[in-house]
Design a protein around this motif. Structure first.
Motif, PDB file in Angstrom:
ATOM      1  N   CYS A 203      19.757   6.270  32.327  1.00 57.69           N
ATOM      2  CA  CYS A 203      18.345   5.993  32.604  1.00 57.69           C
ATOM      3  C   CYS A 203      18.195   4.814  33.555  1.00 57.69           C
ATOM      4  O   CYS A 203      17.397   4.863  34.507  1.00 57.69           O
ATOM      5  CB  CYS A 203      17.591   5.701  31.297  1.00 57.69           C
TER       6      CYS A 203
ATOM      7  N   TYR B  75      15.532   7.669  27.481  1.00 59.91           N
ATOM      8  CA  TYR B  75      15.928   8.145  26.161  1.00 59.91           C
ATOM      9  C   TYR B  75      16.971   7.177  25.602  1.00 59.91           C
ATOM     10  O   TYR B  75      17.894   6.772  26.305  1.00 59.91           O
ATOM     11  CB  TYR B  75      16.469   9.571  26.250  1.00 59.91           C
TER      12      TYR B  75
ATOM     13  N   GLN C 185      11.084   7.814  31.922  1.00 57.52           N
ATOM     14  CA  GLN C 185      10.895   8.156  30.508  1.00 57.52           C
ATOM     15  C   GLN C 185      12.256   8.053  29.828  1.00 57.52           C
ATOM     16  O   GLN C 185      12.902   9.060  29.536  1.00 57.52           O
ATOM     17  CB  GLN C 185      10.314   9.570  30.391  1.00 57.52           C
TER      18      GLN C 185
ATOM     19  N   ASP D 150      14.539  10.781  33.318  1.00 55.80           N
ATOM     20  CA  ASP D 150      14.999   9.627  32.534  1.00 55.80           C
ATOM     21  C   ASP D 150      14.686   8.294  33.208  1.00 55.80           C
ATOM     22  O   ASP D 150      14.667   7.251  32.557  1.00 55.80           O
ATOM     23  CB  ASP D 150      16.510   9.709  32.310  1.00 55.80           C
TER      24      ASP D 150
ATOM     25  N   GLU E  46      13.585  17.181  21.402  1.00 55.90           N
ATOM     26  CA  GLU E  46      13.884  16.116  22.350  1.00 55.90           C
ATOM     27  C   GLU E  46      13.032  16.143  23.621  1.00 55.90           C
ATOM     28  O   GLU E  46      12.870  15.110  24.271  1.00 55.90           O
ATOM     29  CB  GLU E  46      15.371  16.178  22.749  1.00 55.90           C
ATOM     30  N   ARG E  47      12.510  17.307  24.003  1.00 58.42           N
ATOM     31  CA  ARG E  47      11.742  17.425  25.245  1.00 58.42           C
ATOM     32  C   ARG E  47      10.437  18.191  25.003  1.00 58.42           C
ATOM     33  O   ARG E  47      10.177  19.228  25.610  1.00 58.42           O
ATOM     34  CB  ARG E  47      12.573  18.127  26.331  1.00 58.42           C
TER      35      ARG E  47
END
Length: 267
Positions: A157, A150, A148, A145, A220-221
């Motif tokens: 994050c 979210y 990248q 996070d 989501e991933r």
């Protein structure tokens, strides 16, 4: 492989379960004397009992958001084991989540206080003795996070991005004293924290736990090409390497343990 750290002293925060506990297990097997710390909620004692047969291990309860408790943790470790050569910061929480416009100051401050300032407080205690000895290893837990982010986890994050910057700065400041500072960035590891996330997702979607995991990975991933959660011991192996003599030329680095989750080559 001999890690070359037999007889060293390590302190691990966030050590009552998951990645912290598994890191403690590997270090004990390598002959390291280990102090565990986490909040006094019962699971720390369970971790201690589980790990005790493996070697010299103690447990000290404390809250990394409270400066007085941080000082007490380090005082107790020094009295019972000596000054730690190794510090591993695995303490952290998901913190405040949801729509950015609906997360208030307290949500941000509480998340940053645990996930970033907790590491700051603990490192401030760790580094002086390491510098005096001329040998130290610090590993801070960041996250995918950090590079990248979210949109529903922005306080987390931001805190983890701060961890990357903190570690890089510390590596520059204290590397000349042979105090090496690095980070690991796990993604979606099978821990109590992600268990809770998936239980919540399963309830919201009206599906089973395994189906919640599968849909989360797909939706989501998508970069996690192995299509599973990571195992705590897979992260622990990387941490044990970074604090070992085998990693004596690695400083200021960040190691992703994320099944390819992060799409970029930068960061």
């Amino acid at each position: 492989m001999d890690l070359g750290i037999k007889g060293r002293i390590a302190l691990i925060s966030g050590a009552d379960s998951g990645m912290g506990k598994e890191t403690a297990r590997l270090l004990l097997e390598a002959g390291v004397r280990v102090a565990l710390t986490d909040k006094p909620d019962g699971t720390l004692d369970q971790a201690m009992e589980e790990l005790l047969p493996l070697g010299d291990v103690i447990a000290i309860a404390g809250d990394v958001t409270r400066p007085d408790e941080v000082r007490n943790i380090w005082t107790m470790v020094r009295e019972r084991l000596g000054d730690p050569d190794i510090y591993i910061n695995a303490a952290g929480v998901t913190g405040a989540t949801g729509d950015f416009l609906k997360i208030d100051d307290k949500g941000w401050q509480d998340t940053l206080d645990i996930d970033l300032m907790g590491a700051v407080r603990m490192c401030r205690e760790a580094i002086p003795a390491m510098r005096t000895k001329g040998w130290g290893r610090i590993v801070l837990f960041a996250s995918e996070d950090a590079v990248q982010p979210y949109v529903d986890e922005l306080p987390y994050c931001a805190a983890k991005a701060g961890i990357l910057s903190l570690a890089k700065g510390l590596s520059k400041a204290y590397g000349p004293d042979n105090v090496l500072v690095n980070t690991v960035s796990p993604a979606f590891i099978a821990t109590p924290m992600t268990d809770a996330m998936m239980e919540k997702r399963a309830k919201e979607k009206g599906v089973g736990f395994d189906e919640a995991i599968a849909s989360f990975l797909d939706e989501e991933r998508p970069g996690m090409v192995l299509k599973r959660r990571g195992r705590p011991e897979e992260v622990a192996a990387a941490v044990a390497f970074l604090v070992s003599e085998r990693a004596s030329f690695i400083n200021g680095a960040g190691l992703r343990i994320d099944s390819g989750s992060v799409f970029t080559i930068a960061g």
